[in-house]
Design an enzyme around this catalytic site. Structure first.
Site, short mmCIF file in Angstrom:
data_model
loop_
_atom_site.label_atom_id
_atom_site.label_comp_id
_atom_site.label_asym_id
_atom_site.label_seq_id
_atom_site.Cartn_x
_atom_site.Cartn_y
_atom_site.Cartn_z
N ALA A 115 1.74 3.47 7.56
CA ALA A 115 1.94 5.03 7.69
C ALA A 115 0.69 5.81 8.32
O ALA A 115 0.61 6.77 8.55
CB ALA A 115 2.53 5.51 6.61
N ASN A 135 0.86 -1.15 -0.11
CA ASN A 135 0.14 0.06 -0.04
C ASN A 135 0.82 1.13 -0.07
O ASN A 135 0.94 1.95 -1.03
CB ASN A 135 -0.92 -0.23 1.28
CG ASN A 135 -1.96 1.20 1.22
OD1 ASN A 135 -1.76 1.76 0.24
ND2 ASN A 135 -2.72 1.20 2.39
N ASP A 136 1.44 1.53 1.03
CA ASP A 136 2.34 2.85 1.17
C ASP A 136 3.43 2.86 0.04
O ASP A 136 3.68 4.00 -0.26
CB ASP A 136 2.93 2.83 2.62
CG ASP A 136 1.85 3.01 3.72
OD1 ASP A 136 0.81 3.72 3.51
OD2 ASP A 136 1.87 2.80 4.83
N VAL A 137 3.89 1.82 -0.04
CA VAL A 137 4.95 1.99 -1.05
C VAL A 137 4.74 2.29 -2.53
O VAL A 137 5.34 2.46 -3.31
CB VAL A 137 5.80 0.68 -1.07
CG1 VAL A 137 6.43 0.39 0.12
CG2 VAL A 137 5.03 -0.61 -1.77
N THR A 138 3.24 2.39 -2.57
CA THR A 138 2.87 2.81 -4.05
C THR A 138 2.09 4.05 -3.91
O THR A 138 1.68 4.75 -5.12
CB THR A 138 1.78 1.90 -4.65
OG1 THR A 138 0.53 2.07 -3.64
CG2 THR A 138 2.15 0.50 -4.66
#
Lengths: 103, 467
Positions: free
Chosen positions: B436, B395-398
């Site tokens: 996050a 999720n956050d890494v995209t």
């Protein structure tokens, strides 16, 4: 004037940090987990200290207060040595299998 | 019994073999040989220690028994541990190195003459300082790793534990260790030595509890580094070259990994250490959600249709995939796609997973060839040319917000340019934000199709629909 042997050991230490720095940067990111498990295994070379402690002063009794800590440390370090190297081996085997599949 | 010079020479050889063991990891092809060299180095070090002591009494049998007990436990764990649990395992192993360092330091303190360090009550000053450093860093590594283990294992909540005056207390305890070591050198009192170790145990706990679950990759790397410095401290005490070289190698290795992890999350090392990430930012974006466009909801059939008609697919796996154990189903799906001549590659963010390189191992376990797996900087330009991005458990890494919104807590973090793909498939359980605690605007884009399901089940369904 004679140089204290400590200075020699410190030299080895500092140079090893440099070696470590360059060697670790060359490790491919996909192998960072095996890197952690193998560094874990090799840091258990601390077992040499544990063996010295365990085998020292055994003229009267095998287990005295100092050697007891040695024996405990041997057990802990041995878990790490065998566990660390074998789990690394297991992971690296998985990187191999796929190569064969491809060919 | 062999002379000290001969044994020192052999310790140097095992040190060199350890360097080569790490060097081997520069490529998967040489890595197995490297691991073997590491084992040889360890064997040499142990045998040379036996020979240099030259004590072949019954005590040696006990040493071997304890060695085998430990080794048996280690081997058992190594073969049984699932790959998803690697982070906990490594944290657990770190704690053992730390505790072993403490024990060796205690043994040396109680019986200095057997290590040539002087006599009880009159230990050489330099040795006393070195063993205190080894014991203290070892104790911090031990208790810190235990906390990290409990957090990773889920026994302890991953949310940061913060109380007022925390940093002040740590500073006070840290300083008191220094002062106590100073007095230890003056008085040689064993009570002070024990106090130093106890305080260090406490410091280790206090150091790790404020660090949140999202920062665990940094914590593990950091503890890896600590275990190295502890070993080096003991190496100086024992005047053992192998231990000094290894300590330096492991110490710098862990430090580099921490640096890489911090950079991948765009967090400064100190902000990780000071902790608190993951708890404070949850509320920031929750109000925006209401004015958002609704998301497009899809099912396995739609996903299969999209991928079947694509010419290239990029898969973005995250820890959610590992939790759902979906990697094998994923590999099956990719095989199906490859059979109909679709180009498939995997994109891995440096912090995907719970430790450095974790996702690579999980994919390797599912027999994904490592030349189909790419790191962020190698694949990021390809998203613009790809037809479908299949995001599974990440999720956050995209999240494109890291590039656009300077106010976002993850602003500046390198992310995968998933939004540049023609269409994006998002396998996720719900719309809930990631670690996050921020909403991902990718969910609401026109070309995004959300697949709400368990990652494994959804992948299996897609496989069925591909037939």
């Amino acid at each position: 004037m004679e140089i204290d042997p400590f200075i020699f050991r410190l030299s080895i230490f500092i140079l090893s940090i440099f070696v470590g720095y360059y060697v670790v940067w060359s490790v491919t990111p996909s192998l960072h987990t095996p890197l952690m498990s193998v560094t874990n295994a090799i840091s258990s070379v601390i077992i040499v200290g544990a063996i010295i402690a365990a085998l020292a002063d055994t003229s009267q009794t095998i287990f005295n207060s100092s050697s007891l800590f040695g024996f405990l440390a041997i057990t802990l370090a041995a878990v790490n040595i065998f566990g660390g190297f074998l789990v690394t081996h297991r992971m690296l085997q998985m990187y191999k299998k796929k190569k064969k599949d491809k060919k | 019994m062999i002379s000290a010079n001969v044994s020192a020479f052999f310790y140097l050889i095992s040190g060199m073999l350890f360097i080569l063991a790490l060097r081997g990891l520069s490529s998967p092809d040489t890595s197995r040989q490297g691991n073997l060299l590491g084992m040889i180095g360890m064997t040499i070090a142990i045998i040379i220690t036996f020979l240099s002591i030259g004590n072949f009494s019954t005590a040696l049998i006990y040493v071997l028994i304890f060695l085998l007990i430990g080794g048996g436990i280690g081997a058992f764990i190594a073969f049984r541990i699932p790959m998803t649990a690697m982070p906990e395992l490594v944290a657990g192993f770190h704690s053992l190195v730390g505790l072993a360092a403490v024990f060796v330091a205690i043994a040396a303190f109680l019986n200095p003459s057997s290590f040539n360090l002087g006599v009880v009550g009159n230990i050489k000053l330099a040795s006393l300082i070195e063993m205190s450093i080894g014991a203290s860093v070892g104790a911090i590594t031990f208790s810190g790793s235990i906390i990290a283990f409990l957090k990773l294992r889920g026994i302890m909540s991953g949310s940061p534990i913060i109380f007022s005056g925390q940093h002040l207390l740590n500073l006070f305890l840290g300083l008191s260790v220094f002062i106590l070591v100073f007095y230890l050198c003056k008085t040689q009192s064993s009570n002070i030595f024990w106090t130093v170790i106890l305080i260090s145990f406490l410091v280790g706990v206090l150091l790790i509890i404020p660090i949140g679950g999202a920062d665990m990759p940094v914590v593990i790397s950091m503890l890896n580094s600590y275990s190295g410095w502890a070993a080096a401290g003991i190496g100086f005490t024992l005047e053992n070259t192998a231990l000094i070289i290894t300590g330096a190698l492991v110490g710098s290795s862990g430090a580099i990994l921490s640096y890489i992890m911090c950079k991948a999350m765009n967090r400064s090392f100190f902000s990780v250490i000071l902790g608190g990430f993951g708890a404070d930012s949850t509320s920031t974006k929750s109000d925006d959600k209401k004015d958002r466009k609704p998301v497009k909801n899809g099912n396995a059939e739609d996903a299969a249709f999209l991928m079947k008609n694509a010419s290239s697919v990029i898969i973005v796996p995250g820890y959610g995939m590992a939790v759902a154990q979906a990697q094998h189903a994923l590999r099956e799906m990719v095989d199906k796609l490859k059979k109909i001549d679709i180009k498939v590659s995997y994109a891995i963010h440096p912090v995907a997973g719970r430790m450095p390189g974790h996702m690579n191992v999980l994919l390797a376990e599912a027999n994904v060839p490592y030349d189909e797996v790419f790191e962020l900087e190698d694949i990021n330009n390809d998203f613009a040319n790809a037809d479908v991005a299949f995001v599974i458990g990440a999720n956050d890494v995209t999240n494109p917000v890291a590039k656009t919104d300077p106010k976002s807590p993850i602003f500046g973090m390198p992310v995968l340019d998933v939004e540049k793909c023609k269409s994006v498939l998002f396998v996720k359980r719900s719309l809930s934000p990631g670690y996050a605690g921020i909403d991902n605007e990718l969910f609401y884009k026109d070309n995004t199709l959300m697949l709400f399901a368990d990652a494994k089940k959804m992948t299996e369904d897609i496989v069925k629909n591909l037939e």
